[in-house]
Design an enzyme around this catalytic site. Sequence first.
Site, short mmCIF file in Angstrom:
data_model
loop_
_atom_site.label_atom_id
_atom_site.label_comp_id
_atom_site.label_asym_id
_atom_site.label_seq_id
_atom_site.Cartn_x
_atom_site.Cartn_y
_atom_site.Cartn_z
N SER A 670 1.06 -0.91 -0.13
CA SER A 670 -0.13 -0.31 -0.11
C SER A 670 1.27 1.18 0.02
O SER A 670 1.58 1.31 -0.79
CB SER A 670 -0.97 0.01 1.06
OG SER A 670 -2.01 0.86 1.03
N ASP A 743 -8.96 -5.13 -5.70
CA ASP A 743 -8.89 -3.93 -4.23
C ASP A 743 -9.54 -3.02 -4.30
O ASP A 743 -10.30 -2.20 -4.68
CB ASP A 743 -7.21 -3.08 -4.92
CG ASP A 743 -6.30 -2.64 -4.35
OD1 ASP A 743 -7.34 -2.13 -3.07
OD2 ASP A 743 -5.11 -2.09 -4.17
N HIS A 777 -7.68 -5.80 -1.12
CA HIS A 777 -6.56 -5.16 -0.64
C HIS A 777 -5.50 -6.21 0.23
O HIS A 777 -4.58 -5.60 -0.72
CB HIS A 777 -6.67 -3.30 -0.06
CG HIS A 777 -5.87 -2.52 0.26
ND1 HIS A 777 -5.37 -1.88 -0.85
CD2 HIS A 777 -4.60 -2.15 1.20
CE1 HIS A 777 -3.51 -0.85 -0.46
NE2 HIS A 777 -3.76 -1.33 0.98
#
Length: 816
Positions: A670, A743, A777
């Site tokens: 991330s 995601d 994610h």
Amino acid sequence: MRAGACLIALLLTTTAASAQTPGGTTYHRAPDAIAKALETPPTPGVAVSPDHRTLAILGRENLPSIANLSKPILRLGGYRIDPTTNGQAEVRVQWLNALSFKDVGSGRTVTVKLPAGLRFAAPNWSPDGSRLAFYAQDADGLSLWIAERDGSARTVARGLNGTFGTPFAWMPDSKALVAYTVPAGRGAAPVASSTPAGPVIQESAGRTSAARTYEDLLGDAHDEALFDHYFTGQMIRIDLAGAKQPIGTPGLITEFSVSPDGRYLLTERLKRPYSYLLPARFFPTEIAVSTIAGQAVKTLVDRPLADDLPVDFDATFKGPREAVWRSDAPATLVWAEALDGGNPRAKIAFHDKVMMQAAPFAGAPVELAQTPARYSETLWGDDGFAMVIDREWRSRTEHRLAVAPSRPGQTRTVSTLNYQDQYGDPGEPIVEDNAFGKPVMRFTPAHDGVYVTGDGATKAGAFPFLAAMPLAGGEQTRLWTAKAPYYETVVALLDERGQRILTRRESAKLAPNYMIRSVKGGSAKAVTTFVDPAPVFAGVTQRTITYPRADGLPLSGSLYLPAGYDAKRDGPLPTLLWAYPAEFTDAKVAGQTVDQGNRFVRPRGISHLFLLTQGYAILDNPSMPIIGEGGAEANDTYVKQLQQDAQAAVDAVIKLGVSDRSRMAVGGHSYGAFMTANLLAHTDLFRAGIARSGAYNRTLTPFGFQAEQRTYWQATPTYTEMSPFTYADRIKAPILLIHGGADDNSGTFPIQSERMYAALKGNGATVRYVVLPNEPHGYRALESTEETLWQMTDWLDRYVKPKQTESTVGAIAAKR
């Protein structure tokens, strides 16, 4: 990601890496040591009964299969749901698969008899602690269950609606529950026409309506119809025998709670018009109170679509919000209202007010307190003491205000602190459910203080504590502090005087287990006997290292070395730095270090620590502070500070003699992936990088990202300089991009990696782009997890582990 784009990305992955990646795009099994650890069942969870006499031992499912993760879902209004069960999608639920009750005093364990293969979630003790409720997944829906302490369990209702979250709650008398259910006779889901009725039109008439980037939004009229169909529910009351009584009318009820006296129901209900730019929490909302039988009593607010909020993190709705019941009163409604119109940049002394109104809600509301910053929560005690807490993002400041609800409006500041300050953290009052199942602070026997527990962070390590905070103000009195080599947190007080406590204890070598401890005598008795879930890591060594940044700022990180490693025999190792930058407003706070040597570390899921089994040293979470002091914006010097942070970390492990400067890699997930790409673009410190589920082009997040509150048009140079996409032509070290194809994180759309791959490929970089189908994610499926760890191992084995010769060094230098 669009289906076509996902297919293109997979084809690009195949053509670019098929020669390097055996099996093309089929899933790979992780290296054996990693795979075996992943296939071991995780350590059970624990839920302590309100009377602290019983532990519910909760067996947790291992990683789901890709088949489970790939079941059809709907993405609507910011939610992901399973249309078959009318619950949340697989990726949003941590399923449990076993339940037992352990008596804290005797250690006697009773196994609850559940059907084979039952998956359940959200275990919740009744307020009297006599039984446990949970919801379970059926083939075509969700059901409500109750488990008794004698080991029996039964279904009391079917057809729950879990789209908004946990679909049930206990009544305060423990004799019934309220639940959100699928309306009777709902009918079939709406079917989309293959022929559009017309275009989808959105329009703005000059009114400012900035919005951050969000995933899974409504897109057309058919999405709106699906949202209405699946999310609409009916509240019902269910007694222990399963008898049902409807409460009010069906609606889109996102939140509900019963008053402590059991007479009223507080609900938040969504209304039209919906938005195609914002998730459901911004939709028009009605907050209202009814009787428990369903008769309307009070509408607190009927709020319109909140599409005009400033982009600042502390921006909020106008009018009443965050309505809850006062925990220590029969039926008193409490809510917050902005005094600044929802704009935290307003230059006023107080930004929020906290209001109260007691049943029957006919009198005027009373102002409990005003807060200097944005209201966060109230911790309740009794008529003489409550604590109101606020927080301001820009300064990272938290205020704690003492107030007597019987004398509203008269507040006293308990503390003002930087909530990132680990050393100065005074802890939190211990909050336990009262007889009605509502959270209240735990008072000392003389009622002159409340018990407090905190992490006890120091440079030497974190040593949790139990203390008494005097109600009249002044210093806390420490009653107990964990001792090395243990990290031991306070779970519950087992007597009125706080002399016996339930703790959760671990050390570097001992798996976490629950203990009964005498505060004064120091004796401790184990309640649970959970074992090491991954003994392959037992020989791994870990220590916290400290080192200075070029400007003198102290930094730290956790250095892990493989089991059996001997520096004299084995020499410097290939090393991975895995990090995540953090923004601070105070250099003293940013430079705090806390030794992690008393923590039990065992990786799960896609953890980079699994690479310890493959011969790599790992510097985990090295400090990457980005500091903006005195009102300066931290991100305006992001690249410079990031370079300094990374240089200091690399120099530190080289100085220790455990790492090889020519075999350093950097990685992150991330915002850590964003960091990784920036470091490869702006430094020559690393031989390769791994970037998972990142964002690389900040023009695609123009209304703010991470800790950045300014818009692209307010800080164009910063957005440009921070975007590694801008400098893709400078990235010459091999970089592995991995992204979940589905995601769900705001700002990290899969297109970020798709476009970054195209930019790198077009500029001649060595790059591999891996798309994990149907993954959010954070990757969940066993197959995706093993693929991720295989890819990471393969990448580092190719480009980092081999020792460099003069020719390879020269070739790399020429490429750069």
